[in-house]
Design a protein around this motif. Structure first.
Motif, PDB file in Angstrom:
ATOM      1  N   SER A 288      33.470   2.384   9.767  1.00 31.48           N
ATOM      2  CA  SER A 288      34.327   2.997   8.758  1.00 31.48           C
ATOM      3  C   SER A 288      35.298   3.925   9.471  1.00 31.48           C
ATOM      4  O   SER A 288      35.224   4.091  10.679  1.00 31.48           O
ATOM      5  CB  SER A 288      33.461   3.775   7.763  1.00 31.48           C
ATOM      6  N   PHE A 289      36.215   4.539   8.733  1.00 30.80           N
ATOM      7  CA  PHE A 289      37.162   5.474   9.345  1.00 30.80           C
ATOM      8  C   PHE A 289      37.372   6.666   8.441  1.00 30.80           C
ATOM      9  O   PHE A 289      37.125   6.620   7.239  1.00 30.80           O
ATOM     10  CB  PHE A 289      38.502   4.795   9.649  1.00 30.80           C
ATOM     11  N   SER A 290      37.814   7.763   9.046  1.00 34.38           N
ATOM     12  CA  SER A 290      38.148   8.969   8.289  1.00 34.38           C
ATOM     13  C   SER A 290      39.121   9.799   9.108  1.00 34.38           C
ATOM     14  O   SER A 290      39.286   9.579  10.306  1.00 34.38           O
ATOM     15  CB  SER A 290      36.897   9.790   7.972  1.00 34.38           C
TER      16      SER A 290
ATOM     17  N   LEU B 196      43.428   8.682  12.397  1.00 36.09           N
ATOM     18  CA  LEU B 196      42.222   8.243  11.716  1.00 36.09           C
ATOM     19  C   LEU B 196      41.232   7.793  12.781  1.00 36.09           C
ATOM     20  O   LEU B 196      41.587   6.995  13.659  1.00 36.09           O
ATOM     21  CB  LEU B 196      42.512   7.072  10.767  1.00 36.09           C
ATOM     22  N   GLY B 197      40.020   8.293  12.714  1.00 38.52           N
ATOM     23  CA  GLY B 197      38.992   7.936  13.681  1.00 38.52           C
ATOM     24  C   GLY B 197      38.040   6.913  13.108  1.00 38.52           C
ATOM     25  O   GLY B 197      37.596   7.019  11.965  1.00 38.52           O
ATOM     26  N   VAL B 198      37.719   5.895  13.907  1.00 41.19           N
ATOM     27  CA  VAL B 198      36.764   4.861  13.513  1.00 41.19           C
ATOM     28  C   VAL B 198      35.407   5.236  14.094  1.00 41.19           C
ATOM     29  O   VAL B 198      35.308   5.653  15.255  1.00 41.19           O
ATOM     30  CB  VAL B 198      37.204   3.473  14.030  1.00 41.19           C
ATOM     31  N   PHE B 199      34.371   5.095  13.305  1.00 39.72           N
ATOM     32  CA  PHE B 199      33.014   5.419  13.716  1.00 39.72           C
ATOM     33  C   PHE B 199      32.053   4.432  13.085  1.00 39.72           C
ATOM     34  O   PHE B 199      32.438   3.650  12.215  1.00 39.72           O
ATOM     35  CB  PHE B 199      32.647   6.857  13.301  1.00 39.72           C
ATOM     36  N   GLN B 200      30.808   4.494  13.515  1.00 40.93           N
ATOM     37  CA  GLN B 200      29.771   3.622  12.970  1.00 40.93           C
ATOM     38  C   GLN B 200      28.736   4.477  12.243  1.00 40.93           C
ATOM     39  O   GLN B 200      28.367   5.551  12.717  1.00 40.93           O
ATOM     40  CB  GLN B 200      29.115   2.851  14.117  1.00 40.93           C
ATOM     41  N   TRP B 201      28.286   4.008  11.086  1.00 39.10           N
ATOM     42  CA  TRP B 201      27.232   4.699  10.351  1.00 39.10           C
ATOM     43  C   TRP B 201      25.902   4.394  11.026  1.00 39.10           C
ATOM     44  O   TRP B 201      25.565   3.236  11.260  1.00 39.10           O
ATOM     45  CB  TRP B 201      27.177   4.234   8.894  1.00 39.10           C
ATOM     46  N   LEU B 202      25.138   5.438  11.339  1.00 43.98           N
ATOM     47  CA  LEU B 202      23.852   5.282  12.018  1.00 43.98           C
ATOM     48  C   LEU B 202      22.736   5.890  11.177  1.00 43.98           C
ATOM     49  O   LEU B 202      22.956   6.873  10.471  1.00 43.98           O
ATOM     50  CB  LEU B 202      23.895   5.986  13.376  1.00 43.98           C
ATOM     51  N   PRO B 203      21.521   5.326  11.263  1.00 44.23           N
ATOM     52  CA  PRO B 203      20.389   5.912  10.536  1.00 44.23           C
ATOM     53  C   PRO B 203      20.045   7.288  11.112  1.00 44.23           C
ATOM     54  O   PRO B 203      20.132   7.494  12.323  1.00 44.23           O
ATOM     55  CB  PRO B 203      19.237   4.934  10.783  1.00 44.23           C
TER      56      PRO B 203
ATOM     57  N   LYS C 225      24.218   8.882   9.070  1.00 43.34           N
ATOM     58  CA  LYS C 225      25.102   9.902   9.624  1.00 43.34           C
ATOM     59  C   LYS C 225      26.243   9.189  10.358  1.00 43.34           C
ATOM     60  O   LYS C 225      26.134   8.025  10.739  1.00 43.34           O
ATOM     61  CB  LYS C 225      24.358  10.821  10.591  1.00 43.34           C
ATOM     62  N   LYS C 226      27.344   9.910  10.555  1.00 43.50           N
ATOM     63  CA  LYS C 226      28.465   9.356  11.299  1.00 43.50           C
ATOM     64  C   LYS C 226      28.115   9.336  12.781  1.00 43.50           C
ATOM     65  O   LYS C 226      27.635  10.329  13.322  1.00 43.50           O
ATOM     66  CB  LYS C 226      29.717  10.208  11.119  1.00 43.50           C
ATOM     67  N   GLY C 227      28.373   8.203  13.421  1.00 40.65           N
ATOM     68  CA  GLY C 227      28.180   8.102  14.865  1.00 40.65           C
ATOM     69  C   GLY C 227      29.416   8.626  15.584  1.00 40.65           C
ATOM     70  O   GLY C 227      30.360   9.132  14.970  1.00 40.65           O
ATOM     71  N   LYS C 228      29.433   8.489  16.890  1.00 43.14           N
ATOM     72  CA  LYS C 228      30.573   8.927  17.691  1.00 43.14           C
ATOM     73  C   LYS C 228      31.786   8.053  17.391  1.00 43.14           C
ATOM     74  O   LYS C 228      31.656   6.875  17.073  1.00 43.14           O
ATOM     75  CB  LYS C 228      30.244   8.832  19.173  1.00 43.14           C
ATOM     76  N   GLY C 229      32.949   8.648  17.529  1.00 41.27           N
ATOM     77  CA  GLY C 229      34.176   7.898  17.338  1.00 41.27           C
ATOM     78  C   GLY C 229      34.327   6.816  18.393  1.00 41.27           C
ATOM     79  O   GLY C 229      34.045   7.047  19.563  1.00 41.27           O
ATOM     80  N   VAL C 230      34.753   5.629  17.978  1.00 46.47           N
ATOM     81  CA  VAL C 230      34.911   4.519  18.912  1.00 46.47           C
ATOM     82  C   VAL C 230      36.373   4.147  19.129  1.00 46.47           C
ATOM     83  O   VAL C 230      36.715   3.512  20.122  1.00 46.47           O
ATOM     84  CB  VAL C 230      34.117   3.277  18.463  1.00 46.47           C
ATOM     85  N   LYS C 231      37.244   4.519  18.205  1.00 48.52           N
ATOM     86  CA  LYS C 231      38.666   4.216  18.327  1.00 48.52           C
ATOM     87  C   LYS C 231      39.438   5.161  17.416  1.00 48.52           C
ATOM     88  O   LYS C 231      38.918   5.612  16.404  1.00 48.52           O
ATOM     89  CB  LYS C 231      38.936   2.765  17.930  1.00 48.52           C
ATOM     90  N   ARG C 232      40.684   5.456  17.782  1.00 46.25           N
ATOM     91  CA  ARG C 232      41.520   6.357  16.995  1.00 46.25           C
ATOM     92  C   ARG C 232      42.880   5.712  16.774  1.00 46.25           C
ATOM     93  O   ARG C 232      43.465   5.144  17.689  1.00 46.25           O
ATOM     94  CB  ARG C 232      41.682   7.690  17.715  1.00 46.25           C
ATOM     95  N   PHE C 233      43.348   5.760  15.531  1.00 38.52           N
ATOM     96  CA  PHE C 233      44.660   5.236  15.155  1.00 38.52           C
ATOM     97  C   PHE C 233      45.554   6.413  14.806  1.00 38.52           C
ATOM     98  O   PHE C 233      45.187   7.243  13.980  1.00 38.52           O
ATOM     99  CB  PHE C 233      44.543   4.274  13.969  1.00 38.52           C
TER     100      PHE C 233
ATOM    101  N   LYS D 210      45.855  -0.677   9.620  1.00 37.78           N
ATOM    102  CA  LYS D 210      45.395  -1.041  10.962  1.00 37.78           C
ATOM    103  C   LYS D 210      43.947  -0.609  11.175  1.00 37.78           C
ATOM    104  O   LYS D 210      43.139  -1.349  11.734  1.00 37.78           O
ATOM    105  CB  LYS D 210      46.288  -0.410  12.026  1.00 37.78           C
ATOM    106  N   ALA D 211      43.611   0.603  10.729  1.00 37.55           N
ATOM    107  CA  ALA D 211      42.242   1.095  10.863  1.00 37.55           C
ATOM    108  C   ALA D 211      41.286   0.251  10.036  1.00 37.55           C
ATOM    109  O   ALA D 211      40.197  -0.102  10.498  1.00 37.55           O
ATOM    110  CB  ALA D 211      42.158   2.562  10.443  1.00 37.55           C
ATOM    111  N   GLN D 212      41.692  -0.115   8.828  1.00 35.07           N
ATOM    112  CA  GLN D 212      40.841  -0.939   7.964  1.00 35.07           C
ATOM    113  C   GLN D 212      40.646  -2.327   8.568  1.00 35.07           C
ATOM    114  O   GLN D 212      39.536  -2.870   8.553  1.00 35.07           O
ATOM    115  CB  GLN D 212      41.448  -1.056   6.563  1.00 35.07           C
TER     116      GLN D 212
END
Length: 85
Positions: free
Chosen positions: A10-12, A36-43, A51-59, A72-74
């Motif tokens: 997801s991104f925020s 906008l930062g892309v991250f992965q939702w982690l248990p 919880k939000k994981g570390k950012g993996v990419k930024r637009f 682009k982020a979506q």
């Protein structure tokens, strides 16, 4: 947006423009760009919730190009979610 699932991307962005019109995007008059930062939702470690994981990419882009940057982020998130096992 629907409830996220574990390992879904997801991104925020805290400084992303809030509205769809030019006035609300530049209401502060200070920011002309955003990201906008892309991250992965982690248990969570306790097993309840996500919880939000570390950012993996930024637009990044101009506030006036919010729709383009968001698309682009979506698209990136959609592609990463397709590749999940």
């Amino acid at each position: 947006m629907s409830e996220p699932k574990a390992y879904e991307y997801s991104f925020s962005g805290q400084c992303a423009p809030k509205g769809n019109d030019e006035v609300s995007r530049h209401s502060s008059g200070l920011n002309t760009t955003f990201s906008l930062g892309v991250f992965q939702w982690l248990p969570k470690s306790k097993g309840k919730g996500l919880k939000k994981g570390k950012g993996v990419k930024r637009f990044r882009g101009l506030c006036s190009d919010y729709g383009i940057v968001k698309a682009k982020a979506q698209a990136y998130c959609d592609e990463m979610n397709k590749e999940k096992p």
